[in-house]
Design a protein around this motif. Structure first.
Motif, PDB file in Angstrom:
ATOM      1  N   GLU A 113      34.150  44.612  44.945  1.00 49.91           N
ATOM      2  CA  GLU A 113      35.223  45.367  44.293  1.00 49.91           C
ATOM      3  C   GLU A 113      34.948  45.501  42.810  1.00 49.91           C
ATOM      4  N   LEU A 114      35.326  46.644  42.245  1.00 49.62           N
ATOM      5  CA  LEU A 114      35.281  46.859  40.805  1.00 49.62           C
ATOM      6  C   LEU A 114      36.703  47.086  40.310  1.00 49.62           C
ATOM      7  N   ALA A 115      37.106  46.330  39.300  1.00 51.53           N
ATOM      8  CA  ALA A 115      38.444  46.470  38.723  1.00 51.53           C
ATOM      9  C   ALA A 115      38.290  46.800  37.238  1.00 51.53           C
ATOM     10  N   PRO A 116      38.545  48.053  36.844  1.00 54.22           N
ATOM     11  CA  PRO A 116      38.334  48.457  35.450  1.00 54.22           C
ATOM     12  C   PRO A 116      39.483  48.008  34.543  1.00 54.22           C
ATOM     13  N   ARG A 117      39.634  46.689  34.390  1.00 49.83           N
ATOM     14  CA  ARG A 117      40.752  46.096  33.643  1.00 49.83           C
ATOM     15  C   ARG A 117      40.575  44.578  33.667  1.00 49.83           C
ATOM     16  N   PRO A 118      41.353  43.868  32.838  1.00 48.94           N
ATOM     17  CA  PRO A 118      41.407  42.417  33.027  1.00 48.94           C
ATOM     18  C   PRO A 118      41.836  42.102  34.455  1.00 48.94           C
ATOM     19  N   HIS A 119      41.261  41.057  35.021  1.00 50.33           N
ATOM     20  CA  HIS A 119      41.433  40.782  36.454  1.00 50.33           C
ATOM     21  C   HIS A 119      42.017  39.392  36.656  1.00 50.33           C
ATOM     22  N   ASN A 120      42.761  39.237  37.750  1.00 50.82           N
ATOM     23  CA  ASN A 120      43.406  37.969  38.073  1.00 50.82           C
ATOM     24  C   ASN A 120      42.427  36.800  38.052  1.00 50.82           C
ATOM     25  N   SER A 121      41.223  37.009  38.555  1.00 56.71           N
ATOM     26  CA  SER A 121      40.243  35.923  38.604  1.00 56.71           C
ATOM     27  C   SER A 121      39.685  35.577  37.231  1.00 56.71           C
ATOM     28  N   GLY A 122      40.040  36.359  36.227  1.00 55.76           N
ATOM     29  CA  GLY A 122      39.619  36.069  34.859  1.00 55.76           C
ATOM     30  C   GLY A 122      40.715  35.464  34.007  1.00 55.76           C
ATOM     31  N   HIS A 123      41.866  35.150  34.616  1.00 51.05           N
ATOM     32  CA  HIS A 123      42.970  34.577  33.842  1.00 51.05           C
ATOM     33  C   HIS A 123      42.612  33.222  33.226  1.00 51.05           C
ATOM     34  N   TYR A 124      41.671  32.518  33.849  1.00 51.60           N
ATOM     35  CA  TYR A 124      41.268  31.214  33.329  1.00 51.60           C
ATOM     36  C   TYR A 124      40.771  31.305  31.890  1.00 51.60           C
ATOM     37  N   THR A 125      40.292  32.492  31.485  1.00 52.45           N
ATOM     38  CA  THR A 125      39.694  32.663  30.150  1.00 52.45           C
ATOM     39  C   THR A 125      40.708  32.473  29.027  1.00 52.45           C
ATOM     40  N   ILE A 126      41.998  32.583  29.337  1.00 58.58           N
ATOM     41  CA  ILE A 126      43.020  32.437  28.291  1.00 58.58           C
ATOM     42  C   ILE A 126      42.918  31.064  27.627  1.00 58.58           C
ATOM     43  N   GLU A 127      42.775  30.016  28.450  1.00 58.31           N
ATOM     44  CA  GLU A 127      42.690  28.662  27.919  1.00 58.31           C
ATOM     45  C   GLU A 127      41.280  28.092  27.915  1.00 58.31           C
ATOM     46  N   ALA A 128      40.419  28.568  28.802  1.00 56.03           N
ATOM     47  CA  ALA A 128      39.129  27.904  29.003  1.00 56.03           C
ATOM     48  C   ALA A 128      37.985  28.504  28.193  1.00 56.03           C
ATOM     49  N   CYS A 129      38.223  29.599  27.492  1.00 58.20           N
ATOM     50  CA  CYS A 129      37.153  30.239  26.714  1.00 58.20           C
ATOM     51  C   CYS A 129      37.599  30.466  25.276  1.00 58.20           C
ATOM     52  N   ASN A 130      36.618  30.608  24.401  1.00 57.61           N
ATOM     53  CA  ASN A 130      36.934  30.866  23.002  1.00 57.61           C
ATOM     54  C   ASN A 130      37.533  32.253  22.786  1.00 57.61           C
ATOM     55  N   VAL A 131      37.213  33.186  23.678  1.00 61.52           N
ATOM     56  CA  VAL A 131      37.791  34.537  23.650  1.00 61.52           C
ATOM     57  C   VAL A 131      38.247  34.860  25.064  1.00 61.52           C
ATOM     58  N   SER A 132      39.504  35.212  25.239  1.00 60.40           N
ATOM     59  CA  SER A 132      40.008  35.531  26.575  1.00 60.40           C
ATOM     60  C   SER A 132      39.553  36.919  26.991  1.00 60.40           C
ATOM     61  N   GLN A 133      39.673  37.201  28.297  1.00 60.33           N
ATOM     62  CA  GLN A 133      39.338  38.541  28.775  1.00 60.33           C
ATOM     63  C   GLN A 133      40.255  39.593  28.144  1.00 60.33           C
ATOM     64  N   PHE A 134      41.484  39.235  27.822  1.00 58.77           N
ATOM     65  CA  PHE A 134      42.426  40.185  27.237  1.00 58.77           C
ATOM     66  C   PHE A 134      42.038  40.527  25.797  1.00 58.77           C
ATOM     67  N   GLU A 135      41.678  39.492  25.027  1.00 57.67           N
ATOM     68  CA  GLU A 135      41.222  39.750  23.665  1.00 57.67           C
ATOM     69  C   GLU A 135      39.916  40.534  23.679  1.00 57.67           C
ATOM     70  N   GLY A 136      39.009  40.175  24.598  1.00 52.29           N
ATOM     71  CA  GLY A 136      37.751  40.903  24.703  1.00 52.29           C
ATOM     72  C   GLY A 136      37.970  42.362  25.072  1.00 52.29           C
ATOM     73  N   HIS A 137      38.934  42.606  25.940  1.00 53.60           N
ATOM     74  CA  HIS A 137      39.271  43.976  26.356  1.00 53.60           C
ATOM     75  C   HIS A 137      39.675  44.818  25.138  1.00 53.60           C
ATOM     76  N   ILE A 138      40.580  44.285  24.336  1.00 55.31           N
ATOM     77  CA  ILE A 138      41.060  45.027  23.161  1.00 55.31           C
ATOM     78  C   ILE A 138      39.973  45.160  22.111  1.00 55.31           C
ATOM     79  N   ARG A 139      39.232  44.072  21.883  1.00 60.95           N
ATOM     80  CA  ARG A 139      38.157  44.146  20.888  1.00 60.95           C
ATOM     81  C   ARG A 139      37.143  45.227  21.254  1.00 60.95           C
ATOM     82  N   SER A 140      36.815  45.330  22.530  1.00 61.17           N
ATOM     83  CA  SER A 140      35.863  46.344  22.962  1.00 61.17           C
ATOM     84  C   SER A 140      36.407  47.744  22.711  1.00 61.17           C
TER      85      SER A 140
END
Length: 212
Positions: A109-136
Motif C-alpha cells: 500500500e502507498l499512503a500519500p500522507r502521514p500514516h498510522n504506522s508512523g505515529h511512533y515518530t512523535i515521541e521516538a524520533c528527533n523529527v516526527s513524520q508530521f513535522e517532516g511532512h510540513i518541512r518538506s
C-alpha cells in the motif's frame, strides 16, 4: 482461492464486471517505512516499523523492525525509487510484505500522507513524520532522522480506550493519545499509546495482553 474446489465454485458462480487476479503470496511479516524529500532533493526516511494487524486493522507497530540488513537495504531502495519517481513532497507511507526466508519484498500500500504506522515518530524520533511532512512541503531543511530508543505504538480500538483511560495514571511511561471521538465503536481507532525503551515496551505489552 486455496484449492481446486475454490476454482470450481468461482466458475459456477462467475461474477460480472471486471475482475482483478492477484497472486497469493507467502510472507512472514508486514513492515512500513515513512519517506519524504526536501526541497533540495535530499531523501529522508524514518526507521522501518514492524506491524501487527487485528481483524485487518493495525494494532501495533514495533520499531526497529526485526528484519535482515539485506531486507532493510531493499526497502530503503524501494522508498528512494518511489520518492524519486513521484518527485515527492510531503510524507509517503509505504506498507510492505516481506518474506525473510526467500528475501522477497512486495509493496502492499502507498499512503500519500502521514500514516498510522508512523505515529511512533512523535515521541521516538528527533523529527516526527508530521513535522517532516510540513518541512518538506514548505521547503525547510530536515535533519537526519534519529531514533531515541526502541519503541512500541499500540492503537486503542473501540472500548479499549476507556480501559486505557483508567489505567493511564498507573503507567507514567505511556505517551497517551486520546482522539476525542464522540462515539466509541467496535474496531474504531479511538486513540493510541506509544512507549520508548525496552522496559516501557514490556509494560505496554503486558497491558495489551490483558485486553485480550
Amino acid at each position: 482461492m486455496n484449492t481446486a474446489a475454490d476454482v470450481d465454485q468461482i466458475k459456477a458462480n462467475w461474477p460480472g464486471g471486471i475482475l482483478i487476479l492477484e497472486e497469493k503470496i507467502s510472507f512472514t511479516k508486514e513492515v512500513s517505512i515513512m519517506v519524504t524529500k526536501t526541497a533540495q532533493g535530499d531523501l529522508v526516511t524514518w526507521p522501518i516499523a514492524e506491524n501487527v494487524h487485528q481483524n485487518h486493522i493495525l494494532k501495533t507497530s514495533t520499531v526497529p523492525a526485526t528484519i535482515t540488513p539485506d531486507l532493510d537495504q531493499t526497502i530503503q531502495a524501494i522508498a528512494k525509487t518511489l520518492a524519486d519517481e513521484l518527485d515527492l513532497r510531503g510524507v509517503l507511507g509505504i506498507e510492505l510484505f516481506v518474506n525473510e526466508e526467500s528475501n522477497q519484498v512486495w509493496v502492499n500500500e502507498l499512503a500519500p500522507r502521514p500514516h498510522n504506522s508512523g505515529h511512533y515518530t512523535i515521541e521516538a524520533c528527533n523529527v516526527s513524520q508530521f513535522e517532516g511532512h510540513i518541512r518538506s512541503i514548505v521547503g525547510l531543511p530536515i535533519p537526519a532522522i534519529t531514533l531515541v530508543g526502541p519503541a512500541l505504538m499500540a492503537n486503542l480500538l473501540g472500548d479499549e480506550l476507556l480501559t486505557a483511560r483508567q489505567a493511564f495514571i498507573n503507567h507514567p511511561a505511556w505517551h497517551f493519545h486520546d482522539y476525542g471521538k464522540a462515539d466509541v465503536k467496535p474496531g474504531r481507532k479511538m486513540g493510541h499509546i506509544t512507549v520508548v525503551g525496552e522496559e516501557a515496551q514490556a509494560d505496554l505489552e503486558e497491558f495489551l495482553a490483558g485486553l485480550q
